[in-house]
Design a protein around this motif. Sequence first.
Motif, PDB file in Angstrom:
ATOM      1  N   UNK A   1       0.870  -1.178   0.000  1.00 22.28           N
ATOM      2  CA  UNK A   1       0.000   0.000   0.000  1.00 22.28           C
ATOM      3  C   UNK A   1       0.909   1.231   0.000  1.00 22.28           C
ATOM      4  N   UNK A   2       0.852   2.011  -1.075  1.00 20.08           N
ATOM      5  CA  UNK A   2       1.694   3.199  -1.207  1.00 20.08           C
ATOM      6  C   UNK A   2       0.867   4.443  -0.909  1.00 20.08           C
TER       7      UNK A   2
ATOM      8  N   UNK B   1      -2.532  -0.886  -3.813  1.00 27.12           N
ATOM      9  CA  UNK B   1      -3.356   0.290  -3.509  1.00 27.12           C
ATOM     10  C   UNK B   1      -2.433   1.500  -3.421  1.00 27.12           C
ATOM     11  N   UNK B   2      -2.865   2.615  -4.005  1.00 23.59           N
ATOM     12  CA  UNK B   2      -2.088   3.850  -3.911  1.00 23.59           C
ATOM     13  C   UNK B   2      -3.026   4.991  -3.521  1.00 23.59           C
ATOM     14  N   UNK B   3      -2.704   5.655  -2.406  1.00 22.49           N
ATOM     15  CA  UNK B   3      -3.437   6.832  -1.950  1.00 22.49           C
ATOM     16  C   UNK B   3      -2.554   8.046  -2.195  1.00 22.49           C
ATOM     17  N   UNK B   4      -3.046   8.977  -2.991  1.00 19.72           N
ATOM     18  CA  UNK B   4      -2.246  10.136  -3.369  1.00 19.72           C
ATOM     19  C   UNK B   4      -2.849  11.397  -2.758  1.00 19.72           C
ATOM     20  N   UNK B   5      -2.115  11.986  -1.810  1.00 24.31           N
ATOM     21  CA  UNK B   5      -2.572  13.203  -1.134  1.00 24.31           C
ATOM     22  C   UNK B   5      -1.725  14.392  -1.608  1.00 24.31           C
ATOM     23  N   UNK B   6      -2.332  15.225  -2.437  1.00 29.04           N
ATOM     24  CA  UNK B   6      -1.637  16.428  -2.908  1.00 29.04           C
ATOM     25  C   UNK B   6      -0.736  16.199  -4.117  1.00 29.04           C
TER      26      UNK B   6
ATOM     27  N   UNK C   1      -8.678   2.128 -11.384  1.00 25.13           N
ATOM     28  CA  UNK C   1      -7.912   0.875 -11.412  1.00 25.13           C
ATOM     29  C   UNK C   1      -6.989   0.936 -12.620  1.00 25.13           C
ATOM     30  N   UNK C   2      -5.697   0.998 -12.354  1.00 20.80           N
ATOM     31  CA  UNK C   2      -4.694   1.128 -13.419  1.00 20.80           C
ATOM     32  C   UNK C   2      -3.577   0.122 -13.167  1.00 20.80           C
ATOM     33  N   UNK C   3      -3.361  -0.760 -14.146  1.00 21.87           N
ATOM     34  CA  UNK C   3      -2.346  -1.815 -13.997  1.00 21.87           C
ATOM     35  C   UNK C   3      -2.584  -2.622 -12.719  1.00 21.87           C
ATOM     36  N   UNK C   4      -3.824  -2.978 -12.486  1.00 19.53           N
ATOM     37  CA  UNK C   4      -4.246  -3.769 -11.316  1.00 19.53           C
ATOM     38  C   UNK C   4      -4.031  -3.029  -9.994  1.00 19.53           C
ATOM     39  N   UNK C   5      -3.730  -1.729 -10.061  1.00 19.99           N
ATOM     40  CA  UNK C   5      -3.549  -0.921  -8.855  1.00 19.99           C
ATOM     41  C   UNK C   5      -4.765  -0.023  -8.657  1.00 19.99           C
TER      42      UNK C   5
ATOM     43  N   UNK D   1     -14.661   6.114  -0.466  1.00 19.26           N
ATOM     44  CA  UNK D   1     -13.727   5.328  -1.290  1.00 19.26           C
ATOM     45  C   UNK D   1     -12.980   4.298  -0.442  1.00 19.26           C
ATOM     46  N   UNK D   2     -12.607   4.701   0.779  1.00 26.04           N
ATOM     47  CA  UNK D   2     -11.841   3.790   1.632  1.00 26.04           C
ATOM     48  C   UNK D   2     -12.660   2.555   2.012  1.00 26.04           C
ATOM     49  N   UNK D   3     -13.962   2.716   2.156  1.00 25.81           N
ATOM     50  CA  UNK D   3     -14.809   1.575   2.500  1.00 25.81           C
ATOM     51  C   UNK D   3     -14.827   0.537   1.369  1.00 25.81           C
ATOM     52  N   UNK D   4     -14.580   0.991   0.136  1.00 30.35           N
ATOM     53  CA  UNK D   4     -14.612   0.079  -1.013  1.00 30.35           C
ATOM     54  C   UNK D   4     -13.316  -0.719  -1.179  1.00 30.35           C
ATOM     55  N   UNK D   5     -12.246  -0.272  -0.546  1.00 29.90           N
ATOM     56  CA  UNK D   5     -10.966  -0.973  -0.727  1.00 29.90           C
ATOM     57  C   UNK D   5     -10.546  -1.732   0.531  1.00 29.90           C
ATOM     58  N   UNK D   6     -11.405  -1.753   1.542  1.00 31.61           N
ATOM     59  CA  UNK D   6     -11.056  -2.469   2.781  1.00 31.61           C
ATOM     60  C   UNK D   6     -10.934  -3.972   2.522  1.00 31.61           C
TER      61      UNK D   6
END
Length: 217
Positions: free
Chosen positions: A103-104, A161-166, A184-188, A212-217
């Motif tokens: 998880x990045x 999973x990648x969470x991008x803040x800013x 969903x990009x390259x299975x990420x 969104x976070x509830x969907x990736x739990x």
Amino acid sequence: MENQVTNNANALRLFFTDEVFVVKDESMQKRSVGNPEPVFAAGNVAVAVENKTVLDTEIARIPEIKSTTEPKVYPQAPEIPRIAEEPVPEKVFKFLGGNKKSVLILVNDQQHDVSTEQGRELLRKIVKAIDLGTPDFAVLNYANYKGTDYIELHRFFKPHIMLSFGVEIAELKLNLSWQDEIIIHDSTKIIFAPNLHHLDSDIIAKKKLWGHLQKIK
């Protein structure tokens, strides 16, 4: 007109009573023409003999060329080895966490390692909401790696999973568009959100993020 001169004896007696003597006229005989002998000037003969002597001398000076049936073998030039292209070294990133669950989490703060106190507290709530501990994720401050694209990040972290803040899509050189939906990009699975410090005070943006976070739990 025909020639009326004759040397026939009987015919001459008709006109002359005196003794007639027939004399052979040497001038009436045709001179036999044979093959005339060629006449050469003495000077030309001397030049021809001299030229022949010089030619014989020059020919005698030319060395005899002996043919050979064995071809001459020339050594082959050594083969120049090809210079192998050096592989591009993989970029190394300094991050927080263990990334055991791939998880990045990208943050973008030029003044802090992660964010302000408010931003760090919000991040703790986010990772807790999706049941992640510090060994499970990797936090990378993108401000220290400006110009890095998604391919380089994916090659190093291999995130599920990648969470991008800013960090915007254009900065990562992704040909995508964010429409408040999980990408969903390259299975990420990728989620984009504002900078943590600003997100803490943006109620609407936080509600969208929680959904969104509830969907990736």
